[in-house]
Motif scaffolding. Structure first.
Motif, PDB file in Angstrom:
ATOM      1  N   ALA A 333       0.928  -0.766  -0.092  1.00 35.46           N
ATOM      2  CA  ALA A 333      -0.085  -0.407   0.230  1.00 35.46           C
ATOM      3  C   ALA A 333       1.100   1.489  -0.059  1.00 35.46           C
ATOM      4  O   ALA A 333       0.234   2.528  -1.025  1.00 35.46           O
ATOM      5  CB  ALA A 333      -1.059  -0.306   0.773  1.00 35.46           C
ATOM      6  N   GLU A 334       2.034   1.506   1.164  1.00 35.56           N
ATOM      7  CA  GLU A 334       2.596   2.643   0.435  1.00 35.56           C
ATOM      8  C   GLU A 334       3.538   2.900  -0.205  1.00 35.56           C
ATOM      9  O   GLU A 334       3.406   3.592  -1.030  1.00 35.56           O
ATOM     10  CB  GLU A 334       3.441   2.385   2.166  1.00 35.56           C
ATOM     11  N   GLU A 335       3.462   1.693  -0.697  1.00 30.05           N
ATOM     12  CA  GLU A 335       4.512   1.390  -2.287  1.00 30.05           C
ATOM     13  C   GLU A 335       3.778   2.488  -3.584  1.00 30.05           C
ATOM     14  O   GLU A 335       3.768   3.062  -4.295  1.00 30.05           O
ATOM     15  CB  GLU A 335       5.140   0.275  -3.280  1.00 30.05           C
ATOM     16  N   LEU A 336       2.386   1.934  -3.666  1.00 30.72           N
ATOM     17  CA  LEU A 336       1.367   3.007  -4.608  1.00 30.72           C
ATOM     18  C   LEU A 336       1.450   3.911  -3.846  1.00 30.72           C
ATOM     19  O   LEU A 336       0.968   4.883  -5.276  1.00 30.72           O
ATOM     20  CB  LEU A 336      -0.121   2.100  -4.254  1.00 30.72           C
ATOM     21  N   LEU A 337       1.439   4.141  -2.820  1.00 26.16           N
ATOM     22  CA  LEU A 337       0.879   5.943  -2.652  1.00 26.16           C
ATOM     23  C   LEU A 337       2.234   6.533  -2.481  1.00 26.16           C
ATOM     24  O   LEU A 337       2.720   7.850  -1.843  1.00 26.16           O
ATOM     25  CB  LEU A 337       0.637   5.583  -1.012  1.00 26.16           C
ATOM     26  N   MET A 338       3.452   6.429  -2.459  1.00 25.92           N
ATOM     27  CA  MET A 338       4.789   6.940  -2.828  1.00 25.92           C
ATOM     28  C   MET A 338       4.781   8.316  -3.280  1.00 25.92           C
ATOM     29  O   MET A 338       5.101   9.090  -2.847  1.00 25.92           O
ATOM     30  CB  MET A 338       6.436   5.872  -2.887  1.00 25.92           C
ATOM     31  N   ASN A 339       4.506   8.159  -4.553  1.00 25.93           N
ATOM     32  CA  ASN A 339       4.195   8.895  -4.846  1.00 25.93           C
ATOM     33  C   ASN A 339       3.270  10.389  -5.177  1.00 25.93           C
ATOM     34  O   ASN A 339       3.386  10.725  -6.245  1.00 25.93           O
ATOM     35  CB  ASN A 339       5.209   9.070  -6.435  1.00 25.93           C
ATOM     36  N   LYS A 340       2.474  10.512  -4.586  1.00 25.21           N
ATOM     37  CA  LYS A 340       1.231  10.281  -4.408  1.00 25.21           C
ATOM     38  C   LYS A 340       1.051  11.360  -3.598  1.00 25.21           C
ATOM     39  O   LYS A 340       2.512  11.740  -3.114  1.00 25.21           O
ATOM     40  CB  LYS A 340      -0.272   9.640  -4.545  1.00 25.21           C
ATOM     41  N   SER A 341       0.099  12.702  -3.973  1.00 19.57           N
ATOM     42  CA  SER A 341       0.019  13.796  -2.912  1.00 19.57           C
ATOM     43  C   SER A 341      -1.001  13.793  -1.369  1.00 19.57           C
ATOM     44  O   SER A 341      -1.130  12.711  -1.684  1.00 19.57           O
ATOM     45  CB  SER A 341      -0.545  14.893  -3.970  1.00 19.57           C
ATOM     46  N   GLU A 342      -0.496  14.626  -1.087  1.00 19.15           N
ATOM     47  CA  GLU A 342      -1.109  14.483  -0.084  1.00 19.15           C
ATOM     48  C   GLU A 342      -2.873  14.275   0.230  1.00 19.15           C
ATOM     49  O   GLU A 342      -3.042  14.968  -0.161  1.00 19.15           O
ATOM     50  CB  GLU A 342      -0.976  15.672   0.781  1.00 19.15           C
ATOM     51  N   GLY A 343      -3.047  13.799   0.792  1.00 15.56           N
ATOM     52  CA  GLY A 343      -4.491  13.707   1.346  1.00 15.56           C
ATOM     53  C   GLY A 343      -5.045  11.995   0.126  1.00 15.56           C
ATOM     54  O   GLY A 343      -6.447  11.960   0.219  1.00 15.56           O
ATOM     55  N   THR A 344      -4.055  11.611  -0.457  1.00 13.78           N
ATOM     56  CA  THR A 344      -4.722  10.278  -1.257  1.00 13.78           C
ATOM     57  C   THR A 344      -4.470   9.163  -0.283  1.00 13.78           C
ATOM     58  O   THR A 344      -3.987   8.816   0.598  1.00 13.78           O
ATOM     59  CB  THR A 344      -3.529  10.097  -2.078  1.00 13.78           C
ATOM     60  N   PHE A 345      -5.217   7.784  -1.276  1.00 14.72           N
ATOM     61  CA  PHE A 345      -5.994   7.258  -0.037  1.00 14.72           C
ATOM     62  C   PHE A 345      -6.447   5.961  -0.882  1.00 14.72           C
ATOM     63  O   PHE A 345      -7.088   6.290  -1.609  1.00 14.72           O
ATOM     64  CB  PHE A 345      -6.693   7.854   1.251  1.00 14.72           C
TER      65      PHE A 345
END
Length: 429
Positions: A333-345
Motif C-alpha cells: 500500500a505504501e508503494e502505491l501511495l509513494m509518489n502521490k500527493s497528501e490526502g491520497t488514500f
C-alpha cells in the motif's frame, strides 16, 4: 472487534502494531474505562459482603460471648500510659538514650574502620623496614668469614626485637589516637542527631520518597492529559456525526439500506461489472472464525458477508470503487501511495481483523487506520466512534470531516489500481 477487546482486556500485539499513537491512546482510554467499571462492581460487591458479615457478626455477638474491660481500684477502666507508671522512664530520657546509643554505634563503626586502616599502615611500615634491614645485613655479612656469621645472626635478632618493640609501641599509640577520635566523633554525632531531631529534619529516604512521589504525580498528570484529549476527540466525532445524521443505530442499522432478493439478482445479472457475473452462493453454512487465519478464509468471509453489503462498490452503481483494493500488505500500500500527493488514500482488506485498513498519504509519510467490520456497521477501530451503514458511507463522511483532530486527515484523492488484473480479483471470482 472492540467489544471483544474490552471483554478479554487483551489486544493482539500484531493488531496493536497496526494502530497509530492516537488510535492506541483512545483504545487504552476505553480499556481504562472498562477497568474502572469492573473495579467499581467489585468494590460494591465487596462492600455488600462486608456489610453482610458485619450484620452476621453482630447477630452472633448478641447471642454469644462479650468483652469485659479490666477495671482499677476506682472502678474505672484500667489504662496504662507509658512514662507515667512507677518505674517508667520519661519519653525525653528514652529519646536521649536512643540518640546516644545511635551516636556510639556510629562512632564505633567509624573507629573500627580507622583502626583497620591504621593497622594496615603500621604492619606495612614495619614489614618493609624489617625486609630492608634484613636485606642489608645479608648483603654485608655474606662477605664476612664463617666465624662472624654467629655474631651477624645475634645482631639480626637484636634488631628484630627492637623493631618489634617499636611496632608494639606504635600500635599502642595508634589505638589511643583511634579511641580519642571515637569519643570525639560520638559527641559530634550525638549533637548532630539531637539538632536534626529538634529541627525536624528529614532523612535521605524521605527526600527519595518525595522525589518518587513527584515523578508519579507528573506521570499521572501526563496520562490524564492524554486521556482528556482522547475523550474530547471521541465527543467531537460523536457530535459531528449526529449533526450530519450519519450515526447508525444497531437496531435499525440496515433499514432501507439492505438488499432484497430482487436487488441481489439484479446486481449479479448486471453487465456493468464483469467481476460480479459469478454467484456467491455457498453449499455450506458460513461460520466466521474468531479471527482471520488464512487468505482463503478472508476471501470466503468477504464473499459471504461483504459482497451482500456492497463493500467496495460505488454508491448506487455496480462498479468497484477506485479506492478499493484487495488483500495487499502495508508495504504494498505504501508503494502505491509513494509518489502521490497528501490526502491520497486507498482501502485494503485487512489480514489482522475482520475488516479493512485505510492507508493514507500524509506530507511526512503514511498513516494506516483499521476499519472494524465484524458487526453490522463500519467504524474506525480506536479513533472514530461513528458507525456507518456501509463502507462507502464511511469514506464519503471523511471526505468532508477529518479523521483525527491532531492529524487533520481528509480523504481527498483515491489511489487506483496499477495491476492487471486488479488485486481485488480473487474477492469477486
Amino acid at each position: 472487534m472492540l467489544q471483544q477487546i474490552l471483554r478479554d482486556m487483551y489486544i493482539d500485539p500484531e493488531l496493536l502494531a497496526e494502530l497509530n499513537e492516537e488510535q492506541k491512546q483512545i483504545l487504552f482510554y476505553k480499556m481504562r474505562e472498562e477497568q474502572l467499571r469492573r473495579w467499581k462492581e467489585r468494590e460494591e460487591k465487596a462492600r455488600m459482603e462486608e456489610a453482610m458479615l458485619t450484620k452476621t457478626a453482630r447477630r452472633k455477638q448478641s447471642n454469644g460471648k462479650r468483652v469485659q474491660w479490666l477495671r482499677g481500684n476506682d472502678g474505672e477502666v484500667w489504662v496504662w500510659v507509658m512514662g507515667e507508671a512507677p518505674g517508667d522512664k520519661p519519653y525525653e530520657q528514652i529519646s536521649e538514650e536512643l540518640i546516644a546509643e545511635r551516636a556510639r554505634q556510629q562512632a564505633q563503626k567509624e573507629a573500627e574502620e580507622l583502626w583497620r586502616q591504621k593497622e594496615a599502615e603500621i604492619t606495612k611500615k614495619f614489614r618493609d623496614a624489617m625486609a630492608q634491614e634484613k636485606a642489608r645485613i645479608v648483603a654485608e655479612k655474606w662477605k664476612i668469614e664463617m666465624e662472624d656469621r654467629k655474631a651477624a645472626k645475634l645482631e639480626e635478632e637484636k634488631i628484630q626485637e627492637d623493631l618489634k618493640k617499636r611496632e608494639e609501641e606504635e600500635r599502642q599509640k595508634g589505638e589511643e589516637q583511634i579511641r580519642q577520635q571515637e569519643e570525639i566523633r560520638a559527641k559530634e554525632l550525638y549533637l548532630s542527631l539531637k539538632q536534626a531531631q529538634q529541627h525536624g529534619q528529614h532523612s535521605d529516604d524521605d527526600h527519595e520518597w518525595k522525589e518518587q512521589l513527584r515523578r508519579s504525580k507528573a506521570a499521572d498528570e501526563e496520562r490524564s492529559h492524554k486521556a482528556r484529549r482522547a475523550r474530547d476527540e471521541y465527543r467531537r466525532q460523536s457530535l459531528r456525526a449526529i449533526q450530519k445524521g450519519r450515526v447508525a443505530d444497531l437496531s435499525n442499522l440496515f433499514q432501507g439500506t439492505g438488499l432484497n432478493n430482487d436487488q441481489e439478482t439484479k446486481l449479479n445479472s448486471s453487465s456493468e461489472s464483469p467481476l460480479l457475473s459469478h454467484s456467491v452462493a455457498s453449499s455450506k453454512i458460513w461460520e466466521r472464525p474468531s479471527r482471520p487465519f488464512s487468505r482463503e478464509v478472508i476471501i470466503r468471509w468477504f464473499k459471504e458477508e461483504q459482497v451482500p453489503r456492497r463493500a467496495g462498490f460505488e454508491r448506487n452503481t455496480n462498479r468497484i470503487a477506485q479506492w478499493f483494493h484487495g488483500i495487499i500488505s502495508r508495504q504494498e500500500a505504501e508503494e502505491l501511495l509513494m509518489n502521490k500527493s497528501e490526502g491520497t488514500f486507498l482501502v485494503r482488506v485487512s489480514e489482522k481483523i475482520w475488516g479493512y485498513a485505510l492507508s493514507y498519504r500524509q506530507q511526512s509519510g503514511f498513516k494506516h487506520f483499521l476499519v472494524d467490520a465484524s458487526g453490522d456497521f463500519y467504524s474506525f477501530l480506536g479513533v472514530d466512534p461513528n458507525r456507518h451503514a456501509t463502507l462507502t458511507d464511511l469514506i464519503d463522511f471523511h471526505k468532508e470531516e477529518i479523521i483525527t483532530s491532531s492529524g487533520g486527515e481528509l480523504l481527498l484523492e483515491p489511489c487506483g489500481q496499477q495491476k492487471n488484473p486488479p488485486d481485488y480479483s480473487p474477492l469477486f471470482e
